[in-house]
Structure formats: C-alpha cells, structure tokens
Design a protein around this motif. Sequence first.
Motif, short mmCIF file in Angstrom:
data_model
loop_
_atom_site.label_atom_id
_atom_site.label_comp_id
_atom_site.label_asym_id
_atom_site.label_seq_id
_atom_site.Cartn_x
_atom_site.Cartn_y
_atom_site.Cartn_z
N ALA A 134 0.84 -1.21 0.00
CA ALA A 134 0.00 0.00 0.00
C ALA A 134 0.87 1.25 0.00
CB ALA A 134 -0.93 -0.01 1.21
N LEU A 135 1.94 1.24 0.77
CA LEU A 135 2.84 2.40 0.80
C LEU A 135 3.52 2.59 -0.55
CD1 LEU A 135 4.45 2.03 4.32
CD2 LEU A 135 2.90 3.82 3.56
N ASN A 136 3.94 1.50 -1.18
CA ASN A 136 4.60 1.61 -2.49
C ASN A 136 3.65 2.07 -3.57
OD1 ASN A 136 7.11 0.91 -1.51
ND2 ASN A 136 6.88 -1.25 -2.02
N SER A 137 2.42 1.60 -3.55
CA SER A 137 1.45 2.02 -4.58
C SER A 137 1.08 3.48 -4.38
CB SER A 137 0.21 1.14 -4.56
OG SER A 137 -0.51 1.34 -3.38
N GLU A 138 1.06 3.92 -3.12
CA GLU A 138 0.77 5.33 -2.82
C GLU A 138 1.92 6.21 -3.30
OE1 GLU A 138 0.91 7.58 1.30
OE2 GLU A 138 -0.85 6.28 1.15
N GLU A 139 3.13 5.67 -3.23
CA GLU A 139 4.31 6.42 -3.65
C GLU A 139 4.33 6.62 -5.16
OE1 GLU A 139 8.60 4.80 -3.51
OE2 GLU A 139 8.16 5.62 -1.50
#
Length: 79
Positions: free
Chosen positions: A72-77
């Motif tokens: 989730a953090l990587n896709s948000e990035e």
Amino acid sequence: MNRAQTEQAYARKSRIVGLAIAATVVVWYLGTTLVAGMGGQARFVFLIDLAALAAFVWIFVNIWRLLQLRRALNSEELR
C-alpha cells in the motif's frame, strides 16, 4: 495517519516480528533441550512444540500484514 507515522508503525511492527522470531526459536530450542535432557515426559515437549507453532502462526500473519502495508505504501508512492 500520514506517511511518516505509517512508516514508523511499519518499522515498529517489523522489529516486534523480528524479536518474536528470535525469541520463539530460542525458547523452543532451550525448552525442548532442557525437558528432554532432564528426562521429562514427551507431552511437555509436545506442549512446547505447539506453543512454538502458535507463535509462528502469529508471526506469519503479521508478516503478511506487513507485506500488505508495504504494498500500500509503495502504490501510494507511485501516484
């Protein structure tokens, strides 16, 4: 919850999982060695094995949650 707080929570959970892995292996090894060395009954060794298995299930569930959070953090990035 902002990104910095999420990263801190991720790091804290990762440390807890790492400590849980280390503690589980040490307690499991020492427990089975001591019970078998002292001539204890097999049911106590089995009980220690079941406790270690339960700890590893908890660890794997938390690793899965950490992987989901990292995704989730990587896709948000990428946005």
